[in-house]
Motif scaffolding. Structure first.
Motif, PDB file in Angstrom:
ATOM      1  N   GLU A  42       0.856  -1.189   0.000  1.00 46.65           N
ATOM      2  CA  GLU A  42       0.000   0.000   0.000  1.00 46.65           C
ATOM      3  C   GLU A  42       0.890   1.236   0.000  1.00 46.65           C
ATOM      4  O   GLU A  42       1.366   1.681   1.036  1.00 46.65           O
ATOM      5  CB  GLU A  42      -0.914   0.008   1.230  1.00 46.65           C
ATOM      6  CG  GLU A  42      -2.072  -0.955   1.149  1.00 46.65           C
ATOM      7  CD  GLU A  42      -3.046  -0.765   2.290  1.00 46.65           C
ATOM      8  OE1 GLU A  42      -4.256  -0.818   2.051  1.00 46.65           O
ATOM      9  OE2 GLU A  42      -2.595  -0.553   3.432  1.00 46.65           O
ATOM     10  N   LEU A  43       1.122   1.777  -1.184  1.00 47.28           N
ATOM     11  CA  LEU A  43       2.099   2.856  -1.352  1.00 47.28           C
ATOM     12  C   LEU A  43       1.545   4.049  -2.111  1.00 47.28           C
ATOM     13  O   LEU A  43       2.022   5.173  -1.930  1.00 47.28           O
ATOM     14  CB  LEU A  43       3.319   2.328  -2.123  1.00 47.28           C
ATOM     15  CG  LEU A  43       4.037   1.110  -1.561  1.00 47.28           C
ATOM     16  CD1 LEU A  43       4.885   0.480  -2.635  1.00 47.28           C
ATOM     17  CD2 LEU A  43       4.905   1.507  -0.395  1.00 47.28           C
ATOM     18  N   CYS A  44       0.598   3.812  -2.973  1.00 49.09           N
ATOM     19  CA  CYS A  44       0.135   4.846  -3.892  1.00 49.09           C
ATOM     20  C   CYS A  44      -1.059   5.594  -3.294  1.00 49.09           C
ATOM     21  O   CYS A  44      -1.926   4.997  -2.660  1.00 49.09           O
ATOM     22  CB  CYS A  44      -0.260   4.231  -5.228  1.00 49.09           C
ATOM     23  SG  CYS A  44       1.084   3.272  -5.994  1.00 49.09           S
ATOM     24  N   MET A  45      -1.092   6.914  -3.514  1.00 46.21           N
ATOM     25  CA  MET A  45      -2.151   7.747  -2.955  1.00 46.21           C
ATOM     26  C   MET A  45      -2.955   8.410  -4.062  1.00 46.21           C
ATOM     27  O   MET A  45      -2.420   8.754  -5.116  1.00 46.21           O
ATOM     28  CB  MET A  45      -1.553   8.832  -2.061  1.00 46.21           C
ATOM     29  CG  MET A  45      -0.775   8.311  -0.881  1.00 46.21           C
ATOM     30  SD  MET A  45      -0.206   9.665   0.165  1.00 46.21           S
ATOM     31  CE  MET A  45       1.189   8.855   0.980  1.00 46.21           C
ATOM     32  N   VAL A  46      -4.235   8.569  -3.791  1.00 39.98           N
ATOM     33  CA  VAL A  46      -5.106   9.322  -4.688  1.00 39.98           C
ATOM     34  C   VAL A  46      -5.831  10.393  -3.875  1.00 39.98           C
ATOM     35  O   VAL A  46      -6.060  10.221  -2.673  1.00 39.98           O
ATOM     36  CB  VAL A  46      -6.120   8.418  -5.422  1.00 39.98           C
ATOM     37  CG1 VAL A  46      -5.417   7.514  -6.408  1.00 39.98           C
ATOM     38  CG2 VAL A  46      -6.901   7.565  -4.427  1.00 39.98           C
ATOM     39  N   PHE A  47      -6.177  11.487  -4.542  1.00 38.79           N
ATOM     40  CA  PHE A  47      -6.709  12.645  -3.854  1.00 38.79           C
ATOM     41  C   PHE A  47      -8.021  13.115  -4.488  1.00 38.79           C
ATOM     42  O   PHE A  47      -8.319  12.832  -5.644  1.00 38.79           O
ATOM     43  CB  PHE A  47      -5.691  13.797  -3.901  1.00 38.79           C
ATOM     44  CG  PHE A  47      -4.395  13.483  -3.219  1.00 38.79           C
ATOM     45  CD1 PHE A  47      -4.168  13.862  -1.900  1.00 38.79           C
ATOM     46  CD2 PHE A  47      -3.385  12.796  -3.889  1.00 38.79           C
ATOM     47  CE1 PHE A  47      -2.977  13.567  -1.262  1.00 38.79           C
ATOM     48  CE2 PHE A  47      -2.182  12.498  -3.255  1.00 38.79           C
ATOM     49  CZ  PHE A  47      -1.982  12.885  -1.937  1.00 38.79           C
ATOM     50  N   VAL A  93      -0.627   9.995  -6.974  1.00 39.08           N
ATOM     51  CA  VAL A  93       0.804  10.060  -6.690  1.00 39.08           C
ATOM     52  C   VAL A  93       1.293   8.653  -6.372  1.00 39.08           C
ATOM     53  O   VAL A  93       0.842   8.039  -5.402  1.00 39.08           O
ATOM     54  CB  VAL A  93       1.119  10.998  -5.511  1.00 39.08           C
ATOM     55  CG1 VAL A  93       2.623  11.035  -5.260  1.00 39.08           C
ATOM     56  CG2 VAL A  93       0.604  12.401  -5.770  1.00 39.08           C
ATOM     57  N   CYS A  94       2.207   8.152  -7.198  1.00 40.20           N
ATOM     58  CA  CYS A  94       2.763   6.811  -7.001  1.00 40.20           C
ATOM     59  C   CYS A  94       4.177   6.901  -6.422  1.00 40.20           C
ATOM     60  O   CYS A  94       4.882   7.887  -6.646  1.00 40.20           O
ATOM     61  CB  CYS A  94       2.814   6.055  -8.321  1.00 40.20           C
ATOM     62  SG  CYS A  94       1.193   5.659  -9.000  1.00 40.20           S
ATOM     63  N   ALA A  95       4.568   5.872  -5.697  1.00 36.38           N
ATOM     64  CA  ALA A  95       5.930   5.765  -5.166  1.00 36.38           C
ATOM     65  C   ALA A  95       6.564   4.549  -5.828  1.00 36.38           C
ATOM     66  O   ALA A  95       6.177   3.412  -5.541  1.00 36.38           O
ATOM     67  CB  ALA A  95       5.911   5.617  -3.648  1.00 36.38           C
TER      68      ALA A  95
END
Length: 219
Positions: A42-47, A93-95
């Motif tokens: 679980e690394l990627c965030m959405v806004f 935003v991905c890591a």
């Protein structure tokens, strides 16, 4: 983007934030080739609007700003490259890492990956290297080698992500803005409008791909 950008985005967002599992790492797990950079998924965030959809459809989970900042810090410690959607107000935003990310894997195949990455930053090398090799170890683009306690940066491969600067215990490597910077679109609508305006034909696409394989600087 640099990590200060993500911290600011998280702190200032007025909408929801959702955390989703990285699809690229799911694929490498299925191939029995687990990520070499991190054990977390679980690394990627959405806004904002994207986060509303993700939460509603059950594709990810809602998190607080404090939780998001904590995830961002762990991503940074793992030496991951921050890849937001190409907007001033990104919804995703991905890591990413070089061993799993489909985009970074494609870029790395070329001899000049930097030609394909819209980064406004570059790495600058100072004095006082201890020769620890952390910058070389954590560089996802394989752009750094350390010889005789001197970091050598291959600018044609450098993504300007700042991972090496964060990892350097002697502060020899720093991240600085380029003299010429790229201004991304304001939002998704403007992004797609630009893409539509600049859409390349088949011969242009073939030319770009050929130059990338041969290591010819993109014009």
């Amino acid at each position: 983007a640099d990590w200060d950008f993500l911290d600011s985005l998280i702190s200032n967002t007025k909408g929801e934030i959702a955390l989703i599992s990285c699809i690229c790492r799911k694929v490498t797990d299925l191939r029995h080739e687990p990520c070499k950079a991190t054990a977390r998924r679980e690394l990627c965030m959405v806004f904002n609007d994207y986060a509303d959809t993700v939460i509603r459809e059950g594709w990810g989970r809602k998190i607080t700003k404090e939780e998001a900042l904590a995830v961002a810090l762990e991503n940074r410690k793992d030496g991951l490259i921050l890849q937001p959607s190409n907007e001033k107000d990104p919804q995703v935003v991905c890591a990413c890492c070089g061993c799993c990310c489909g985009l970074l894997g494609l870029y790395s195949f070329f001899k000049r990956p930097a030609d394909f990455i819209a980064s406004n930053y570059e790495v600058r090398v100072g004095d006082g290297c201890r020769g620890c090799g952390l910058c070389e170890k954590f560089c996802q683009m394989k752009a750094i080698t350390v010889k005789d306690k001197t970091p050598i940066v291959d600018t044609a491969r450098c993504a300007g992500c700042g991972v090496c600067a964060f990892k350097c215990p002697a502060d020899v490597l720093t991240l600085a803005k380029k003299s010429e910077t790229h201004e991304p679109p304001q939002n998704t609508e403007e992004l797609y409008a630009r893409i539509s305006e600049r859409k390349a034909g088949i011969f242009r696409k073939l030319g770009v791909g050929l130059k990338g394989i041969l290591g010819i600087r993109q014009g």
